[in-house]
Design a protein around this motif. Structure first.
Motif: not given
Length: 238
Positions: A20-22, A36-42, A205-211, A229-235
């Protein structure tokens, strides 16, 4: 100088609107991460750049020229080279044959021997068929096969996918040598630490959009974005 630019592209699979308008851009010699996560649009973004899945609207520009209507092979000849997620080395050809074929197809190729210097793990595997190599070895061969063609822009789609941590470390070291040669790289990755170690700037990218768009240094300080968006903790950030 901007080498590659995506201007509000919209890409579909059938009737499914995926991108979407990437918009994004790469400057000459820059290494940029697309996160981005798997399926995000990469991967769809990579396929859109190469013309494998052309956008229905929006523009992909390379060296200022619109690539609309050009086939993947034509884009490759211009200097945009994709190393896909599934690597696609020729399974029944040896390492030497894979590299020699890439060399023959290029207008101004690098010497095959340079690839063995850049990827020393491939040197003792010259006579091994692609189908008999590990995932990490295939990945290094795929990158070497792309580099032999002297790409102006190298697209790396999920290079660490399915690789053991020790192999990821080896690949990181070798890619450091690659990017030190001022190759312009767009790196699509889920492995955040791997991407952070190589890139200077990034997009999420998340669900096809640059966030998000900004430097890696800025992104490393954004715990909210890393977790959301990346499911990563600071640690987990090295």
């Amino acid at each position: 100088m901007t080498v590659l630019e995506l201007d509000e592209i919209n890409t579909y699979y059938g009737n499914s609107h995926v991108l979407h308008d990437v918009s994004l851009e790469l400057a000459e010699g820059e290494v940029v991460a697309l996160l981005g996560r798997n399926g995000a649009g990469k991967t769809t973004t990579m396929r859109s750049i190469m013309g494998v899945t052309p956008p229905r609207d929006g523009t992909v520009r390379f060296d200022g020229a619109d690539l609309d209507g050009l086939s993947p092979d034509e884009r490759n000849e211009l200097g945009v080279n994709l190393v896909p997620e599934d690597r696609r080395v020729f399974p029944t050809l040896t390492v030497q044959e894979n590299l020699t074929l890439a060399h023959k197809l290029a207008d101004d190729p690098r010497p095959v021997e340079e690839m063995y210097e850049l990827f020393p793990v491939l040197d003792p595997l010259r006579s091994n068929q692609g189908q008999n190599m590990s995932g990490g070895e295939q990945q290094m061969l795929a990158v070497a096969r792309a580099l032999i063609q002297r790409p102006k822009v190298l697209l790396l789609d999920e290079p660490t996918e399915g690789l053991a941590p020790v192999i990821v470390d080896d690949l990181r070291e070798m890619l450091h040598d690659v990017v030190s040669e001022d190759v312009t790289v767009l790196l699509s990755e889920q492995n955040v630490n791997f991407a952070f170690d190589l890139a200077t700037r990034g997009y999420i990218i998340d669900t096809g959009e640059i966030v998000y768009e900004g430097t890696i240094e800025e992104l490393q300080q954004r715990d909210d974005l890393l977790e959301r968006y990346l499911a990563v903790s600071p640690e987990e950030i090295a």
